[in-house]
Design a protein around this motif. Structure first.
Motif, PDB file in Angstrom:
ATOM      1  N   GLU A 116       0.830  -1.209   0.000  1.00  0.00           N
ATOM      2  CA  GLU A 116       0.000   0.000   0.000  1.00  0.00           C
ATOM      3  C   GLU A 116       0.860   1.254   0.000  1.00  0.00           C
ATOM      4  OE1 GLU A 116      -3.280   0.019   2.763  1.00  0.00           O
ATOM      5  OE2 GLU A 116      -3.494  -2.162   2.614  1.00  0.00           O
ATOM      6  N   ARG A 117       1.988   1.194   0.673  1.00  0.00           N
ATOM      7  CA  ARG A 117       2.927   2.316   0.663  1.00  0.00           C
ATOM      8  C   ARG A 117       3.555   2.480  -0.725  1.00  0.00           C
ATOM      9  NH1 ARG A 117       8.621   2.897   4.157  1.00  0.00           N
ATOM     10  NH2 ARG A 117       9.693   4.194   2.598  1.00  0.00           N
ATOM     11  N   VAL A 118       4.121   1.406  -1.258  1.00  0.00           N
ATOM     12  CA  VAL A 118       4.870   1.491  -2.505  1.00  0.00           C
ATOM     13  C   VAL A 118       3.964   1.816  -3.694  1.00  0.00           C
ATOM     14  CG1 VAL A 118       6.288   0.190  -4.133  1.00  0.00           C
ATOM     15  CG2 VAL A 118       6.695  -0.039  -1.676  1.00  0.00           C
ATOM     16  N   GLU A 119       2.766   1.214  -3.715  1.00  0.00           N
ATOM     17  CA  GLU A 119       1.874   1.401  -4.856  1.00  0.00           C
ATOM     18  C   GLU A 119       0.955   2.610  -4.711  1.00  0.00           C
ATOM     19  OE1 GLU A 119       2.404  -0.304  -7.434  1.00  0.00           O
ATOM     20  OE2 GLU A 119       3.746  -1.796  -6.537  1.00  0.00           O
ATOM     21  N   GLY A 120       1.054   3.316  -3.586  1.00  0.00           N
ATOM     22  CA  GLY A 120       0.246   4.509  -3.397  1.00  0.00           C
ATOM     23  C   GLY A 120      -1.206   4.243  -3.101  1.00  0.00           C
ATOM     24  N   PHE A 121      -1.503   3.072  -2.492  1.00  0.00           N
ATOM     25  CA  PHE A 121      -2.887   2.726  -2.169  1.00  0.00           C
ATOM     26  C   PHE A 121      -3.361   3.353  -0.859  1.00  0.00           C
ATOM     27  CE2 PHE A 121      -2.074  -1.447  -4.633  1.00  0.00           C
ATOM     28  CZ  PHE A 121      -2.352  -0.813  -5.826  1.00  0.00           C
ATOM     29  N   GLU A 126      -1.030   7.736   6.435  1.00  0.00           N
ATOM     30  CA  GLU A 126      -1.642   6.462   6.820  1.00  0.00           C
ATOM     31  C   GLU A 126      -0.595   5.372   6.998  1.00  0.00           C
ATOM     32  OE1 GLU A 126      -6.141   6.657   4.896  1.00  0.00           O
ATOM     33  OE2 GLU A 126      -4.440   6.153   3.580  1.00  0.00           O
ATOM     34  N   TRP A 127       0.347   5.245   6.041  1.00  0.00           N
ATOM     35  CA  TRP A 127       1.315   4.160   6.227  1.00  0.00           C
ATOM     36  C   TRP A 127       2.316   4.479   7.327  1.00  0.00           C
ATOM     37  CZ3 TRP A 127       6.385   5.319   5.430  1.00  0.00           C
ATOM     38  CH2 TRP A 127       6.767   6.216   4.417  1.00  0.00           C
ATOM     39  N   LYS A 128       2.626   5.749   7.536  1.00  0.00           N
ATOM     40  CA  LYS A 128       3.517   6.084   8.645  1.00  0.00           C
ATOM     41  C   LYS A 128       2.845   5.801   9.989  1.00  0.00           C
ATOM     42  CE  LYS A 128       6.658   9.427   6.537  1.00  0.00           C
ATOM     43  NZ  LYS A 128       7.160  10.827   6.529  1.00  0.00           N
ATOM     44  N   ARG A 129       1.558   6.100  10.093  1.00  0.00           N
ATOM     45  CA  ARG A 129       0.811   5.783  11.309  1.00  0.00           C
ATOM     46  C   ARG A 129       0.669   4.271  11.490  1.00  0.00           C
ATOM     47  NH1 ARG A 129      -3.472   8.558  10.103  1.00  0.00           N
ATOM     48  NH2 ARG A 129      -4.844   6.847   9.497  1.00  0.00           N
ATOM     49  N   GLY A 130       0.740   3.531  10.372  1.00  0.00           N
ATOM     50  CA  GLY A 130       0.549   2.093  10.403  1.00  0.00           C
ATOM     51  C   GLY A 130       1.535   1.353  11.287  1.00  0.00           C
ATOM     52  N   ALA A 189      13.566  -1.922  -5.646  1.00  0.00           N
ATOM     53  CA  ALA A 189      14.303  -0.964  -4.819  1.00  0.00           C
ATOM     54  C   ALA A 189      13.369  -0.260  -3.841  1.00  0.00           C
ATOM     55  CB  ALA A 189      15.011   0.056  -5.696  1.00  0.00           C
ATOM     56  N   GLU A 190      12.184   0.133  -4.324  1.00  0.00           N
ATOM     57  CA  GLU A 190      11.216   0.796  -3.445  1.00  0.00           C
ATOM     58  C   GLU A 190      10.731  -0.167  -2.355  1.00  0.00           C
ATOM     59  OE1 GLU A 190      10.438   2.768  -7.535  1.00  0.00           O
ATOM     60  OE2 GLU A 190      11.308   0.911  -6.737  1.00  0.00           O
ATOM     61  N   TYR A 191      10.529  -1.441  -2.735  1.00  0.00           N
ATOM     62  CA  TYR A 191      10.097  -2.420  -1.735  1.00  0.00           C
ATOM     63  C   TYR A 191      11.203  -2.666  -0.704  1.00  0.00           C
ATOM     64  CZ  TYR A 191       5.556  -3.646  -3.664  1.00  0.00           C
ATOM     65  OH  TYR A 191       4.245  -3.604  -4.060  1.00  0.00           O
ATOM     66  N   LEU A 192      12.442  -2.692  -1.143  1.00  0.00           N
ATOM     67  CA  LEU A 192      13.549  -2.873  -0.195  1.00  0.00           C
ATOM     68  C   LEU A 192      13.606  -1.724   0.805  1.00  0.00           C
ATOM     69  CD1 LEU A 192      16.324  -4.262  -2.545  1.00  0.00           C
ATOM     70  CD2 LEU A 192      15.367  -5.431  -0.546  1.00  0.00           C
ATOM     71  N   ASP A 193      13.376  -0.510   0.339  1.00  0.00           N
ATOM     72  CA  ASP A 193      13.334   0.637   1.256  1.00  0.00           C
ATOM     73  C   ASP A 193      12.206   0.478   2.265  1.00  0.00           C
ATOM     74  OD1 ASP A 193      15.495   1.858   0.050  1.00  0.00           O
ATOM     75  OD2 ASP A 193      14.281   3.188  -1.204  1.00  0.00           O
ATOM     76  N   ALA A 194      11.039   0.052   1.776  1.00  0.00           N
ATOM     77  CA  ALA A 194       9.886  -0.125   2.662  1.00  0.00           C
ATOM     78  C   ALA A 194      10.138  -1.250   3.664  1.00  0.00           C
ATOM     79  CB  ALA A 194       8.632  -0.412   1.838  1.00  0.00           C
TER      80      ALA A 194
END
Length: 257
Positions: A116-121, A126-130, A189-194
């Protein structure tokens, strides 16, 4: 210390008799399930990892000796319209185990801080609060008697690519390969960061992560099943109950001594 996935890319072959060791682990896990049933305990297994990292094959072997009446495997995909209309954890609350049950989540609530973070869902707020919401959710489960065992199945990009090729070549496995697999691959790369942030913020003392080097399937299965068995055993008595004298007398009256 922050988890670094590059530490889990050895891919060494399993040094042992895989068939015998797997059979012994499955028998051990069968006894474990019986202990949870007898002692009216419950637990959650949360499985995350890359596409084609071996989650499904590991789960099939994990439950190989389990009574299907006392476990559930929840394959988690995109939320429905009904689920989107509620807090993101609502659909997971509904699937938590009752007493005597061990429920397995094939992908989990960590979708909030990964896909949801990487794909902008969801929004950034919201994802930081997650992270806090997830940590509190897991702490609530642990405090109420539901331990959570978290596994992450890791494979390198090269190993993942090879498994994708083999899936396409196999007539009875190519159905597993989807366009989403390649969408995710393109954003590795974005998923690795997440994932780095996820491990840093949610590897807690009450629900720690266990990373499995999935680059050799047999070694990964043994490592995963061993960790699950060790973790589940730490929350239940493995002493079998004494036979009920009334039941013993009933058996004797019907079957003799």
């Amino acid at each position: 210390m922050t988890i670094d996935l590059t530490d889990f890319e050895n891919g060494a072959k399993y040094d042992g008799d895989y068939g015998d060791d797997l059979a012994a682990l499955q028998e051990r896990l069968g006894h474990l399930q019986a202990a949870y049933i007898i002692n009216r305990k419950r637990a959650v297994l949360a499985i995350e990892g890359w596409d084609a990292a071996g989650k499904g094959g590991m789960i099939r072997r994990l439950v190989g000796h389990w009574d299907p009446r006392f476990f559930e495997v929840w394959p988690i995909s995109a939320p429905t319209a009904e689920e989107k209309a509620r807090h993101f954890l609502w659909r997971f609350w509904k699937r938590l185990p009752g007493e005597r049950e061990i429920n397995i989540f094939d992908r989990t609530w960590y979708g909030r801080v990964l896909v949801e973070r990487v794909e902008g869902f969801c929004t950034e707020s919201e994802w930081k609060r997650g992270y806090d919401e997830i940590n509190e959710f897991e702490a609530q489960q642990k405090d109420s008697g539901t331990p959570i065992v978290k596994l992450f199945m890791h494979v390198t990009k090269e190993e993942q690519d090879e498994r994708f090729r083999k899936r396409l070549e196999h007539p009875w496995k190519r159905w597993k390969l989807t366009a989403d697999d390649f969408r995710n691959r393109g954003k590795r790369a974005e998923y690795l960061d997440a994932m780095h942030d996820m491990f840093a913020k949610t590897d807690t003392r009450w629900a720690p992560w266990k990373i499995i080097d999935g680059n050799h399937k047999k070694a990964a299965r043994i490592a995963a099943l061993t960790h699950v068995a060790d973790a589940l055993e730490s929350h239940v008595s493995m002493d079998p109950p004494e036979a009920d004298p009334a039941l013993e007398a009933l058996v004797a009256s019907h079957l003799g001594t």
